[in-house]
Design an enzyme around this catalytic site. Structure first.
Site, mmCIF file in Angstrom:
data_model
loop_
_atom_site.group_PDB
_atom_site.id
_atom_site.type_symbol
_atom_site.label_atom_id
_atom_site.label_comp_id
_atom_site.label_asym_id
_atom_site.label_seq_id
_atom_site.Cartn_x
_atom_site.Cartn_y
_atom_site.Cartn_z
ATOM 1 N N HIS A 86 0.821 -1.220 0.000
ATOM 2 C CA HIS A 86 0.000 0.000 0.000
ATOM 3 C C HIS A 86 0.850 1.265 0.000
ATOM 4 O O HIS A 86 0.332 2.360 -0.212
ATOM 5 C CB HIS A 86 -1.013 -0.018 1.146
ATOM 6 C CG HIS A 86 -0.494 0.324 2.497
ATOM 7 N ND1 HIS A 86 -0.173 -0.626 3.441
ATOM 8 C CD2 HIS A 86 -0.264 1.527 3.103
ATOM 9 C CE1 HIS A 86 0.227 -0.036 4.552
ATOM 10 N NE2 HIS A 86 0.184 1.279 4.377
ATOM 11 N N ASP A 132 0.174 -7.638 1.510
ATOM 12 C CA ASP A 132 0.645 -6.247 1.571
ATOM 13 C C ASP A 132 2.177 -6.216 1.567
ATOM 14 O O ASP A 132 2.818 -5.845 2.546
ATOM 15 C CB ASP A 132 0.082 -5.567 2.821
ATOM 16 C CG ASP A 132 0.254 -4.052 2.809
ATOM 17 O OD1 ASP A 132 0.578 -3.501 1.731
ATOM 18 O OD2 ASP A 132 0.073 -3.428 3.873
ATOM 19 N N GLN A 222 0.970 6.066 11.626
ATOM 20 C CA GLN A 222 1.102 6.657 10.300
ATOM 21 C C GLN A 222 2.537 7.131 10.050
ATOM 22 O O GLN A 222 3.148 7.790 10.883
ATOM 23 C CB GLN A 222 0.127 7.815 10.115
ATOM 24 C CG GLN A 222 -1.273 7.371 9.732
ATOM 25 C CD GLN A 222 -1.981 6.642 10.846
ATOM 26 O OE1 GLN A 222 -2.035 7.136 11.964
ATOM 27 N NE2 GLN A 222 -2.528 5.474 10.564
ATOM 28 N N GLY A 223 3.045 6.786 8.886
ATOM 29 C CA GLY A 223 4.423 7.087 8.522
ATOM 30 C C GLY A 223 5.357 5.914 8.728
ATOM 31 O O GLY A 223 6.479 5.911 8.236
ATOM 32 N N ASP A 224 4.878 4.881 9.450
ATOM 33 C CA ASP A 224 5.688 3.699 9.734
ATOM 34 C C ASP A 224 5.415 2.545 8.775
ATOM 35 O O ASP A 224 6.146 1.542 8.790
ATOM 36 C CB ASP A 224 5.440 3.213 11.166
ATOM 37 C CG ASP A 224 5.944 4.199 12.208
ATOM 38 O OD1 ASP A 224 6.970 4.855 11.956
ATOM 39 O OD2 ASP A 224 5.312 4.316 13.274
ATOM 40 N N SER A 225 4.370 2.635 7.956
ATOM 41 C CA SER A 225 4.022 1.564 7.027
ATOM 42 C C SER A 225 5.240 1.110 6.227
ATOM 43 O O SER A 225 6.064 1.918 5.805
ATOM 44 C CB SER A 225 2.944 2.024 6.046
ATOM 45 O OG SER A 225 1.667 1.878 6.568
#
Length: 268
Positions: A86, A132, A222-225
């Site tokens: 993603h 993913d 958020q930002g760690d994906s």
């Protein structure tokens, strides 16, 4: 009863979830995602402490061509990075940069590599269906030491209670900015039955693994994906999604790397 709002762990996922109030497939047309100022989301590698790429040389981040960080990744070969599908779906390789050896995003340390190829698992549709996982090919060999990744022979690494490490440059406070520095935290893996109780049909034990404390307090956000979940000296998970960040009863959900080892190896 409405399903819970699942939070993607990328900046674009945060913006998209806020806009649609539902889980959706992330896509980007002609440009990489950019950080948002959305105020609806929680903190960084929540409960984390400063970390160094000298100790974790294989942890990298994905950035736009202008240098804005939006996801994480793991170096698994000198010119190959594993990240979340993603984070890359819809992207052209030309708009993605991989930054290695840089703890402080405001510094010029380390190496900025261009991406020449993006592989996304062909079965990927959205994070709650699994798959993913994405592999990036870089335009050069990096000097940093790669991290081995789990295979089907590493089932013991996925036992509930196993201590694991998460790393990233994600949000530092609810509604705040991203972390300037690389952060790390330790979280235990949860059992598949426990994670299924939290997420119901959205959790698939074949493709996913969860990590976190029952009381919450430590998590990716958020930002760690795309960043690493590490145990036993191997990459066992890819930061993917979750309900909120560090919320009690809702551990972080990670792509189960061993399930995709053959496909990842084929890209190397």
């Amino acid at each position: 009863m409405a399903a819970p709002l699942h939070r993607l762990r990328s900046w674009l996922g945060a913006a998209l979830a806020a806009a649609t109030l539902s889980m959706a497939c992330v896509s980007v047309a002609e440009a990489a995602p950019v950080p948002t100022a959305d105020g609806d989301f929680g903190t960084q590698v929540v409960g984390g402490t400063r970390a160094s790429t000298a100790e974790y040389p294989w942890v990298v981040y994905l950035a736009t061509s202008s240098g804005s960080q939006y996801c994480g990744g793991t170096l698994v070969a000198p010119d190959k990075v594993v990240t979340a599908a993603h984070c890359t779906v819809g992207d052209s390789p030309s708009v993605v940069r991989v930054v290695a050896g840089r703890d402080d995003k405001n510094s010029s340390a380390g190496t900025v590599a261009r991406v020449t190829k993006i592989w996304i698992h062909p079965s990927y549709r959205d994070v709650t269906r699994g798959y993913d996982v994405s592999v990036l090919t870089l335009d050069r060999n990096l000097s940093q030491t790669p991290l081995p990744f789990a295979t089907s022979a590493d089932s013991a690494l996925y036992a509930a209670g196993t201590s694991s490490t998460i790393l990233g440059w994600g949000r530092t406070s609810s509604g705040g900015s991203a972390s300037r520095y690389l952060l790390k935290a330790t979280v235990p893996l949860t059992s598949s039955s426990s994670c299924s109780s939290s997420y119901g049909g959205s959790f698939n034990a074949t493709h996913m693994v969860c990590a976190g404390y029952p009381q919450g307090g430590t998590d990716t956000c958020q930002g760690d994906s795309g960043g690493p979940l590490v145990a036993g000296g191997k990459l066992i998970g890819i930061t993917s999604w979750g309900q909120g960040c560090a919320s009690a009863g809702y551990p972080g959900v990670y792509a189960r790397v061993s399930a995709y080892a053959a496909q990842i190896q084929a890209q190397l």
